[in-house]
Design a protein around this motif. Structure first.
Motif, PDB file in Angstrom:
ATOM      1  N   LEU A  55     -24.076  13.025 -29.315  1.00  0.00           N
ATOM      2  CA  LEU A  55     -22.528  14.015 -28.780  1.00  0.00           C
ATOM      3  C   LEU A  55     -23.029  15.229 -28.976  1.00  0.00           C
ATOM      4  O   LEU A  55     -22.807  15.774 -29.911  1.00  0.00           O
ATOM      5  CB  LEU A  55     -21.796  13.433 -29.987  1.00  0.00           C
ATOM      6  CG  LEU A  55     -20.591  13.772 -29.289  1.00  0.00           C
ATOM      7  CD1 LEU A  55     -20.086  13.005 -27.662  1.00  0.00           C
ATOM      8  CD2 LEU A  55     -19.331  13.182 -30.597  1.00  0.00           C
ATOM      9  N   PHE A  56     -22.442  15.966 -27.949  1.00  0.00           N
ATOM     10  CA  PHE A  56     -22.674  17.087 -27.096  1.00  0.00           C
ATOM     11  C   PHE A  56     -20.508  17.601 -27.543  1.00  0.00           C
ATOM     12  O   PHE A  56     -20.588  17.206 -25.668  1.00  0.00           O
ATOM     13  CB  PHE A  56     -23.492  18.116 -26.291  1.00  0.00           C
ATOM     14  CG  PHE A  56     -24.825  17.734 -26.874  1.00  0.00           C
ATOM     15  CD1 PHE A  56     -24.994  19.023 -27.376  1.00  0.00           C
ATOM     16  CD2 PHE A  56     -25.321  16.483 -26.559  1.00  0.00           C
ATOM     17  CE1 PHE A  56     -26.831  18.823 -27.829  1.00  0.00           C
ATOM     18  CE2 PHE A  56     -27.288  16.581 -27.300  1.00  0.00           C
ATOM     19  CZ  PHE A  56     -27.458  17.892 -27.701  1.00  0.00           C
ATOM     20  N   ASP A  57     -20.413  17.588 -27.757  1.00  0.00           N
ATOM     21  CA  ASP A  57     -18.793  18.452 -27.544  1.00  0.00           C
ATOM     22  C   ASP A  57     -18.157  20.395 -26.963  1.00  0.00           C
ATOM     23  O   ASP A  57     -19.471  21.171 -27.124  1.00  0.00           O
ATOM     24  CB  ASP A  57     -17.779  18.714 -29.099  1.00  0.00           C
ATOM     25  CG  ASP A  57     -16.181  18.819 -28.630  1.00  0.00           C
ATOM     26  OD1 ASP A  57     -15.717  18.522 -28.037  1.00  0.00           O
ATOM     27  OD2 ASP A  57     -16.357  19.671 -28.842  1.00  0.00           O
ATOM     28  N   GLU A  81     -29.046  10.944 -21.733  1.00  0.00           N
ATOM     29  CA  GLU A  81     -29.377  10.415 -22.857  1.00  0.00           C
ATOM     30  C   GLU A  81     -28.528  10.833 -24.118  1.00  0.00           C
ATOM     31  O   GLU A  81     -28.407  10.313 -25.186  1.00  0.00           O
ATOM     32  CB  GLU A  81     -31.089  11.382 -23.332  1.00  0.00           C
ATOM     33  CG  GLU A  81     -32.109  11.203 -22.557  1.00  0.00           C
ATOM     34  CD  GLU A  81     -33.637  11.639 -23.302  1.00  0.00           C
ATOM     35  OE1 GLU A  81     -33.877  11.995 -24.132  1.00  0.00           O
ATOM     36  OE2 GLU A  81     -33.906  12.169 -22.577  1.00  0.00           O
ATOM     37  N   VAL A  82     -27.523  11.737 -23.434  1.00  0.00           N
ATOM     38  CA  VAL A  82     -26.477  12.268 -24.420  1.00  0.00           C
ATOM     39  C   VAL A  82     -25.230  11.602 -24.046  1.00  0.00           C
ATOM     40  O   VAL A  82     -25.216  11.212 -22.728  1.00  0.00           O
ATOM     41  CB  VAL A  82     -26.392  13.191 -24.080  1.00  0.00           C
ATOM     42  CG1 VAL A  82     -27.577  13.878 -24.763  1.00  0.00           C
ATOM     43  CG2 VAL A  82     -26.004  13.899 -23.008  1.00  0.00           C
ATOM     44  N   LEU A  83     -23.847  11.965 -24.349  1.00  0.00           N
ATOM     45  CA  LEU A  83     -22.041  11.614 -24.381  1.00  0.00           C
ATOM     46  C   LEU A  83     -22.343  13.448 -24.592  1.00  0.00           C
ATOM     47  O   LEU A  83     -21.695  14.085 -25.477  1.00  0.00           O
ATOM     48  CB  LEU A  83     -21.557  10.887 -25.700  1.00  0.00           C
ATOM     49  CG  LEU A  83     -21.383   9.864 -26.390  1.00  0.00           C
ATOM     50  CD1 LEU A  83     -21.325   8.584 -27.200  1.00  0.00           C
ATOM     51  CD2 LEU A  83     -21.572   8.579 -24.723  1.00  0.00           C
ATOM     52  N   ILE A  84     -21.495  13.563 -23.496  1.00  0.00           N
ATOM     53  CA  ILE A  84     -20.220  14.474 -23.076  1.00  0.00           C
ATOM     54  C   ILE A  84     -18.900  14.762 -23.001  1.00  0.00           C
ATOM     55  O   ILE A  84     -18.564  13.764 -22.879  1.00  0.00           O
ATOM     56  CB  ILE A  84     -21.062  15.346 -22.299  1.00  0.00           C
ATOM     57  CG1 ILE A  84     -22.913  15.692 -21.154  1.00  0.00           C
ATOM     58  CG2 ILE A  84     -20.193  16.800 -21.933  1.00  0.00           C
ATOM     59  CD1 ILE A  84     -22.503  16.160 -19.989  1.00  0.00           C
ATOM     60  N   SER A  85     -18.834  15.725 -24.612  1.00  0.00           N
ATOM     61  CA  SER A  85     -17.260  15.237 -24.864  1.00  0.00           C
ATOM     62  C   SER A  85     -16.520  17.193 -23.669  1.00  0.00           C
ATOM     63  O   SER A  85     -17.326  18.270 -24.827  1.00  0.00           O
ATOM     64  CB  SER A  85     -16.637  15.700 -25.955  1.00  0.00           C
ATOM     65  OG  SER A  85     -15.626  15.901 -26.414  1.00  0.00           O
ATOM     66  N   HIS A 121     -20.126  12.248 -13.979  1.00  0.00           N
ATOM     67  CA  HIS A 121     -18.797  12.027 -15.311  1.00  0.00           C
ATOM     68  C   HIS A 121     -18.709  12.578 -16.171  1.00  0.00           C
ATOM     69  O   HIS A 121     -19.391  12.656 -17.111  1.00  0.00           O
ATOM     70  CB  HIS A 121     -19.280  10.509 -15.528  1.00  0.00           C
ATOM     71  CG  HIS A 121     -20.560  10.194 -15.932  1.00  0.00           C
ATOM     72  ND1 HIS A 121     -22.217  10.171 -15.536  1.00  0.00           N
ATOM     73  CD2 HIS A 121     -20.152   9.428 -17.627  1.00  0.00           C
ATOM     74  CE1 HIS A 121     -22.254  10.057 -16.421  1.00  0.00           C
ATOM     75  NE2 HIS A 121     -22.042   9.539 -18.196  1.00  0.00           N
ATOM     76  N   ILE A 122     -17.509  12.274 -17.216  1.00  0.00           N
ATOM     77  CA  ILE A 122     -17.655  12.997 -19.004  1.00  0.00           C
ATOM     78  C   ILE A 122     -17.430  11.377 -19.532  1.00  0.00           C
ATOM     79  O   ILE A 122     -16.263  11.197 -18.868  1.00  0.00           O
ATOM     80  CB  ILE A 122     -15.879  14.603 -18.793  1.00  0.00           C
ATOM     81  CG1 ILE A 122     -16.570  15.218 -17.656  1.00  0.00           C
ATOM     82  CG2 ILE A 122     -16.177  14.902 -19.922  1.00  0.00           C
ATOM     83  CD1 ILE A 122     -15.550  16.530 -17.313  1.00  0.00           C
ATOM     84  N   ASP A 123     -18.146  11.754 -20.300  1.00  0.00           N
ATOM     85  CA  ASP A 123     -18.109  10.577 -21.698  1.00  0.00           C
ATOM     86  C   ASP A 123     -16.785  10.451 -22.279  1.00  0.00           C
ATOM     87  O   ASP A 123     -16.177   9.329 -22.453  1.00  0.00           O
ATOM     88  CB  ASP A 123     -19.355  10.424 -22.268  1.00  0.00           C
ATOM     89  CG  ASP A 123     -20.216  10.332 -21.458  1.00  0.00           C
ATOM     90  OD1 ASP A 123     -20.800   9.625 -21.321  1.00  0.00           O
ATOM     91  OD2 ASP A 123     -21.084  11.290 -21.740  1.00  0.00           O
ATOM     92  N   LEU A 124     -16.374  11.803 -22.471  1.00  0.00           N
ATOM     93  CA  LEU A 124     -15.065  11.829 -23.228  1.00  0.00           C
ATOM     94  C   LEU A 124     -14.561  12.953 -22.972  1.00  0.00           C
ATOM     95  O   LEU A 124     -14.714  13.592 -22.946  1.00  0.00           O
ATOM     96  CB  LEU A 124     -15.222  12.055 -24.894  1.00  0.00           C
ATOM     97  CG  LEU A 124     -13.931  11.948 -25.665  1.00  0.00           C
ATOM     98  CD1 LEU A 124     -12.975  10.941 -25.945  1.00  0.00           C
ATOM     99  CD2 LEU A 124     -14.184  12.205 -27.597  1.00  0.00           C
ATOM    100  N   TYR A 154     -14.184   7.788 -21.607  1.00  0.00           N
ATOM    101  CA  TYR A 154     -12.894   7.686 -22.086  1.00  0.00           C
ATOM    102  C   TYR A 154     -11.726   8.687 -22.106  1.00  0.00           C
ATOM    103  O   TYR A 154     -12.458   9.773 -21.956  1.00  0.00           O
ATOM    104  CB  TYR A 154     -13.806   7.483 -24.009  1.00  0.00           C
ATOM    105  CG  TYR A 154     -14.899   6.299 -23.865  1.00  0.00           C
ATOM    106  CD1 TYR A 154     -13.662   4.756 -23.799  1.00  0.00           C
ATOM    107  CD2 TYR A 154     -16.043   6.046 -23.513  1.00  0.00           C
ATOM    108  CE1 TYR A 154     -14.199   3.947 -24.576  1.00  0.00           C
ATOM    109  CE2 TYR A 154     -16.876   4.832 -23.557  1.00  0.00           C
ATOM    110  CZ  TYR A 154     -15.759   3.381 -24.040  1.00  0.00           C
ATOM    111  OH  TYR A 154     -16.559   2.287 -23.579  1.00  0.00           O
ATOM    112  N   VAL A 155     -11.114   8.583 -23.945  1.00  0.00           N
ATOM    113  CA  VAL A 155     -10.027   9.837 -23.354  1.00  0.00           C
ATOM    114  C   VAL A 155      -9.129   9.702 -25.085  1.00  0.00           C
ATOM    115  O   VAL A 155      -9.395   9.323 -25.951  1.00  0.00           O
ATOM    116  CB  VAL A 155      -8.464   9.376 -22.390  1.00  0.00           C
ATOM    117  CG1 VAL A 155      -7.571  10.088 -22.630  1.00  0.00           C
ATOM    118  CG2 VAL A 155      -8.977   9.067 -21.042  1.00  0.00           C
ATOM    119  N   GLY A 156      -9.278  11.331 -24.992  1.00  0.00           N
ATOM    120  CA  GLY A 156      -8.696  11.755 -26.123  1.00  0.00           C
ATOM    121  C   GLY A 156      -8.012  12.978 -26.955  1.00  0.00           C
ATOM    122  O   GLY A 156      -7.244  12.869 -25.116  1.00  0.00           O
TER     123      GLY A 156
END
Length: 346
Positions: A55-57, A81-85, A121-124, A154-156
């Motif tokens: 996870l990279f923010d 391979e990752v999630l981008i926030s 796309h943006i994961d979060l 996803y939304v936060g």
């Protein structure tokens, strides 16, 4: 690396995430955080992935967009391979629509972030601040369309009060719009305000905490000592006023206990402070940063082991502060306490 479910969603996130605020180095504030370029960022990304940190923010205001640019370039072919926030809402320019969560600004912010990150796309995607000027229905319907378009998954939110977050959750439920599954919050051994209202709300409504500044804005590194000046090279010399307030007596009392436990465990002060956060209710991921591989390696050593019950109790006791109203009766009076057991006991 342990993975946890992010709030009331099906998304699994690592218990440690990486914060790319040190990438880019533009501007007075973020330049003091770090100035990692693409080559150095590639090494950091590779080590993170080796350790299971996926996870990279980041945010559009980090180094005036350069953080997103460097992160996207460093990920390259490893994007899947990752999630981008990432986050948007804080001012990115002087114009009347260069801040906030209006439909105009959010759609542009997401478009620009996708371009800088080099992804489709943006994961979060998180609202970096609450915007009192934009109707909540406008905000949530815009996010709903961005999810439908495939631009975000996803939304936060970040830095919201309890009533602000609850209002968004209620309106999302009423209209069938995507719910916030994450709240990026300040939480540390010297800043436990999250626990009074936001943590119970998160537990009740299924909102996972992503913790920013888990070392108290750089104060829980073990280098800030009682009766001594700030060490040379500390970013606190230029950034202290921009971060969360802290009581110096609390800071030094907490560091005393951290140092004692460091001696017992063979771990470092920051590793113990980070490990404590991973034990707290509702915490999905603790966001750590690093200017270089040595700092990253230190932070990676915060997981994969456990503090014992006595050590956890000592950290809880030294860092705890009197409850504010309306919470103090529930701690002090039996009649109130019976109605409000700790989250873990419910």
């Amino acid at each position: 690396m342990e993975h946890r479910t992010l709030g009331r969603s099906g998304l699994r996130v690592p218990v440690l995430g990486f914060g790319a605020g040190t990438f880019g180095g533009r501007g007075e504030l973020f330049g003091a955080w770090g100035s990692t370029d693409v080559a150095a960022a590639r090494d950091i990304v590779a080590r993170c992935l080796d350790a299971g940190v996926t996870l990279f923010d980041t945010a559009d205001v980090y180094s005036e967009g350069a953080s997103e640019e460097v992160l996207g370039a460093a990920l390259g072919r490893r994007r899947d391979e990752v999630l981008i926030s990432t986050k948007a809402a804080l001012p990115i320019g002087p114009g009347p629509n260069d801040a906030g969560t209006s439909r105009q600004h959010l759609r542009r912010a997401v478009h620009d972030a996708l371009r800088r990150l080099g992804t489709d796309h943006i994961d979060l995607f998180q609202l970096h601040a609450y915007d009192a000027f934009t109707p909540v229905d406008e905000v949530l319907s815009t996010l709903d369309q961005l999810v439908a378009d495939g631009a975000i998954r996803y939304v936060g939110v970040s830095n919201h009060s309890g009533w602000q977050l609850m209002r968004a959750l209620e309106r999302a439920d009423q209209h069938g719009w995507p719910r916030c599954v994450a709240h990026q919050v300040y939480y540390s051994l010297i800043g436990r305000d999250y626990e009074w209202d936001l943590m119970p709300l998160a537990a009740e409504e299924g909102v996972g905490a992503l913790v920013w500044s888990p070392l108290g804005w750089g104060r829980l590194t073990g280098r800030v000592r009682r009766g001594a000046p700030l060490p040379e090279g500390s970013r606190l010399h230029t950034t202290a006023a921009a971060g969360p307030p802290v009581d110096d007596q609390l800071l030094h009392d907490v560091v005393d206990v951290l140092e004692a436990i460091a001696g017992e465990t063979g771990r470092t002060v920051p590793q113990i402070a980070l490990n404590w956060l991973t034990t707290r209710p509702t915490v999905s991921s603790v966001i750590v940063g690093a200017r270089d591989l040595d700092q990253l390696e230190q932070n990676l050593g915060a997981v994969g082991w456990d503090l014992d019950d006595d050590q956890l109790a000592r950290l809880d006791a030294v860092s705890r502060r009197p409850a504010p109203y309306p919470h103090f009766p529930y701690e002090r009076q039996e009649g109130f306490a019976r109605l409000n057991p700790p989250i873990a006991a419910r």
